[in-house]
Design a protein around this motif. Structure first.
Motif, short mmCIF file in Angstrom:
data_model
loop_
_atom_site.label_atom_id
_atom_site.label_comp_id
_atom_site.label_asym_id
_atom_site.label_seq_id
_atom_site.Cartn_x
_atom_site.Cartn_y
_atom_site.Cartn_z
N ALA A 72 43.05 48.67 22.88
CA ALA A 72 41.90 49.50 22.54
C ALA A 72 41.13 49.94 23.78
O ALA A 72 40.16 50.70 23.67
N GLY A 73 41.53 49.47 24.96
CA GLY A 73 40.86 49.85 26.19
C GLY A 73 39.59 49.06 26.48
O GLY A 73 38.84 49.41 27.41
N LYS A 74 39.35 48.01 25.72
CA LYS A 74 38.16 47.19 25.96
C LYS A 74 38.33 46.28 27.17
O LYS A 74 37.34 45.83 27.75
N LEU A 75 39.57 45.99 27.53
CA LEU A 75 39.87 45.14 28.68
C LEU A 75 40.71 45.90 29.68
O LEU A 75 41.57 46.71 29.30
N ASP A 76 40.49 45.63 30.96
CA ASP A 76 41.25 46.27 32.04
C ASP A 76 42.30 45.27 32.54
O ASP A 76 41.94 44.18 33.01
N PRO A 77 43.59 45.59 32.44
CA PRO A 77 44.62 44.64 32.85
C PRO A 77 44.80 44.54 34.36
O PRO A 77 45.39 43.58 34.87
N ARG A 78 44.31 45.52 35.11
CA ARG A 78 44.56 45.56 36.55
C ARG A 78 43.69 44.56 37.30
O ARG A 78 42.56 44.29 36.89
N PRO A 79 44.18 44.00 38.41
CA PRO A 79 43.31 43.18 39.26
C PRO A 79 42.14 44.02 39.74
O PRO A 79 42.28 45.24 39.91
N GLY A 80 40.97 43.41 39.94
CA GLY A 80 39.85 44.22 40.37
C GLY A 80 38.49 43.56 40.25
O GLY A 80 37.47 44.19 40.53
N TRP A 81 38.43 42.30 39.79
CA TRP A 81 37.13 41.63 39.77
C TRP A 81 36.61 41.50 41.20
O TRP A 81 37.40 41.47 42.15
N ARG A 82 35.31 41.39 41.37
CA ARG A 82 34.77 41.32 42.73
C ARG A 82 33.56 40.39 42.80
O ARG A 82 32.86 40.19 41.80
N ILE A 83 33.35 39.83 43.97
CA ILE A 83 32.17 39.01 44.21
C ILE A 83 31.02 39.95 44.58
O ILE A 83 31.08 40.66 45.58
N GLU A 84 29.99 39.97 43.75
CA GLU A 84 28.87 40.89 43.95
C GLU A 84 27.85 40.34 44.93
O GLU A 84 27.31 41.06 45.76
N ARG A 85 27.55 39.06 44.79
CA ARG A 85 26.63 38.39 45.72
C ARG A 85 27.16 37.00 46.01
O ARG A 85 27.78 36.37 45.14
N GLU A 86 26.87 36.49 47.22
CA GLU A 86 27.41 35.18 47.57
C GLU A 86 26.53 34.49 48.59
O GLU A 86 25.93 35.13 49.46
N ALA A 87 26.41 33.18 48.46
CA ALA A 87 25.74 32.30 49.42
C ALA A 87 26.62 31.07 49.57
O ALA A 87 27.61 30.92 48.85
N PRO A 88 26.32 30.16 50.49
CA PRO A 88 27.20 29.01 50.69
C PRO A 88 27.49 28.21 49.43
O PRO A 88 28.61 27.72 49.25
N ALA A 89 26.52 28.09 48.51
CA ALA A 89 26.74 27.27 47.32
C ALA A 89 26.82 28.08 46.04
O ALA A 89 27.05 27.52 44.97
N THR A 90 26.64 29.40 46.12
CA THR A 90 26.57 30.21 44.89
C THR A 90 27.36 31.51 45.04
O THR A 90 27.65 31.96 46.15
N ALA A 91 27.66 32.11 43.90
CA ALA A 91 28.29 33.43 43.88
C ALA A 91 28.08 34.05 42.51
O ALA A 91 27.98 33.34 41.50
N VAL A 92 28.03 35.37 42.48
CA VAL A 92 27.98 36.14 41.23
C VAL A 92 29.20 37.05 41.22
O VAL A 92 29.43 37.81 42.17
N ILE A 93 29.99 36.99 40.15
CA ILE A 93 31.22 37.78 40.03
C ILE A 93 31.05 38.84 38.96
O ILE A 93 30.62 38.54 37.84
N ASP A 94 31.37 40.08 39.31
CA ASP A 94 31.49 41.16 38.33
C ASP A 94 32.96 41.22 37.93
O ASP A 94 33.82 41.58 38.74
N ALA A 95 33.25 40.86 36.68
CA ALA A 95 34.64 40.78 36.24
C ALA A 95 35.26 42.16 36.00
O ALA A 95 36.48 42.28 35.89
N GLY A 96 34.45 43.21 35.89
CA GLY A 96 34.98 44.54 35.73
C GLY A 96 35.84 44.72 34.49
O GLY A 96 36.88 45.35 34.54
N LYS A 97 35.42 44.11 33.37
CA LYS A 97 36.13 44.20 32.08
C LYS A 97 37.48 43.46 32.10
O LYS A 97 38.34 43.73 31.29
N ARG A 98 37.63 42.49 33.02
CA ARG A 98 38.86 41.68 33.00
C ARG A 98 38.67 40.53 32.02
O ARG A 98 37.56 40.05 31.78
#
Length: 331
Positions: A72-98
């Motif tokens: 249905a196109g709700k999920l993207d099968p291709r690799p492509g998630w990314r780390i949006e923000r990062e610090a030594p102990a933390t990170a925020v990931i945008d999964a990009g519909k994965r």
């Protein structure tokens, strides 16, 4: 262990080896355009979930939903998630519909790396698909000699205590910790009275829902057994079902998970997001902690408590201890 009422009748079961099931699921994901590495991660999550006896989140109950959402196109099968923000102990990931069961192992590996370096790792994920049984990811930390804690804000089907409209998801909590001689401790449960996937499974096998699991469309808890034919006929009750039985506790835990997953990750907060029939939760949070002391003996002590009739106190068998020996159900 899943309740007997949710088990597929023995005559309808088809059992296959873990290896064969994992290979078949991997090929299905690859056919949908998922990379071999990501397909292997997804197949491992689903197969391992079945081996642990959590059929509601395994191959037979979830794979069809994932296939539907890819098509249905709700999920993207291709690799492509990314780390949006990062610090030594933390990170925020945008999964990009994965799909969450693909991003989840990677998010936990990142959190484990951070915990190994600085003692704790906190990683949040948003804009993803369904994360499956999040206990799988908590166990990743336990297998690395760490304590793992996972949350995910999932769906929009649960009414607050005294509420007449669903404002929360089932919002599960998972916790895993290593042990010295026993298998790792693993707790993984929804903050609703019943996991949403159990309703889907009950519909598949024709099993009625027990009292206190769901509410009517006015938010009143249904305190008698109820057959289920349409998922949209009911809302879900918080853990505890009614105020007298402690539903405010399940409601409070669900709110805690919502804040940690949605607000902390920058995802859409539950009361403001539109209802969805897909497999897309708003966010998730993984937190592994590096142990600083020796492993405890908690599990054996719990197991030594006096047992109620036909019960084993405090624990259940470790299904993951012998992966290759346990057949996986597929129906």
């Amino acid at each position: 262990m899943i309740l007997e009422r949710f088990k597929v009748p023995e005559k309808d079961q088809v059992r296959v080896s873990e290896t064969a099931l994992c290979e078949a699921v991997t090929r299905i994901f690859e056919k949908l355009g998922v990379s071999p590495e990501d397909a292997a991660d997804a197949a491992d999550v689903l197969t391992m979930t079945d081996l642990r006896g959590v059929e509601t989140h395994g191959v037979s109950n979830m794979l069809r939903a994932y296939v539907r959402d890819y098509r249905a196109g709700k999920l993207d099968p291709r690799p492509g998630w990314r780390i949006e923000r990062e610090a030594p102990a933390t990170a925020v990931i945008d999964a990009g519909k994965r799909l969450g069961i693909i991003v989840g192992p990677k998010a936990m590996r990142l959190a484990i790396e951070k915990a190994r370096r600085v003692g704790v790792g906190v990683v949040t994920v948003y804009n993803s698909g369904h994360f499956g049984a999040i206990g799988h990811f908590a166990m990743q930390a336990a297998q690395e000699d760490m304590v793992g804690v996972c949350f995910t804000a999932a769906g929009l089907h649960v009414v607050p205590t005294f509420g007449a409209k669903p404002l929360l998801g089932t919002n599960p909590i998972a916790f895993a910790a290593p042990a010295r001689q026993e298998a790792p401790l693993l707790f993984d449960a929804a903050t609703s009275a019943i996991a949403g996937n159990k309703i889907r499974l009950a519909m598949r096998i024709g099993s009625p829902l027990l009292p206190g699991w769901v509410t009517d469309r006015d938010g009143t808890p249904i305190m008698e057994e109820k057959p289920v034919f349409d998922r949209e006929d009911f809302y879900q009750a918080p853990l505890g079902a009614t105020r007298d039985l402690g539903s405010h506790k399940g409601y409070g835990l669900a709110m805690m998970v919502e804040i940690l997953c949605s607000t902390l990750s920058g995802a859409i907060y539950a009361p403001t997001r539109p209802p969805s029939k897909g497999s897309k939760p708003p966010g998730a949070a993984w937190t592994p902690l590096l142990r600083q002391r020796g492993r405890s003996r908690v599990s054996p002590r719990l197991g030594g408590a006096p047992a109620a009739p036909s019960r084993s106190p405090g624990r259940r068998p470790a299904r993951s201890a012998a992966r290759t020996a346990a057949p996986a159900p597929a129906w």
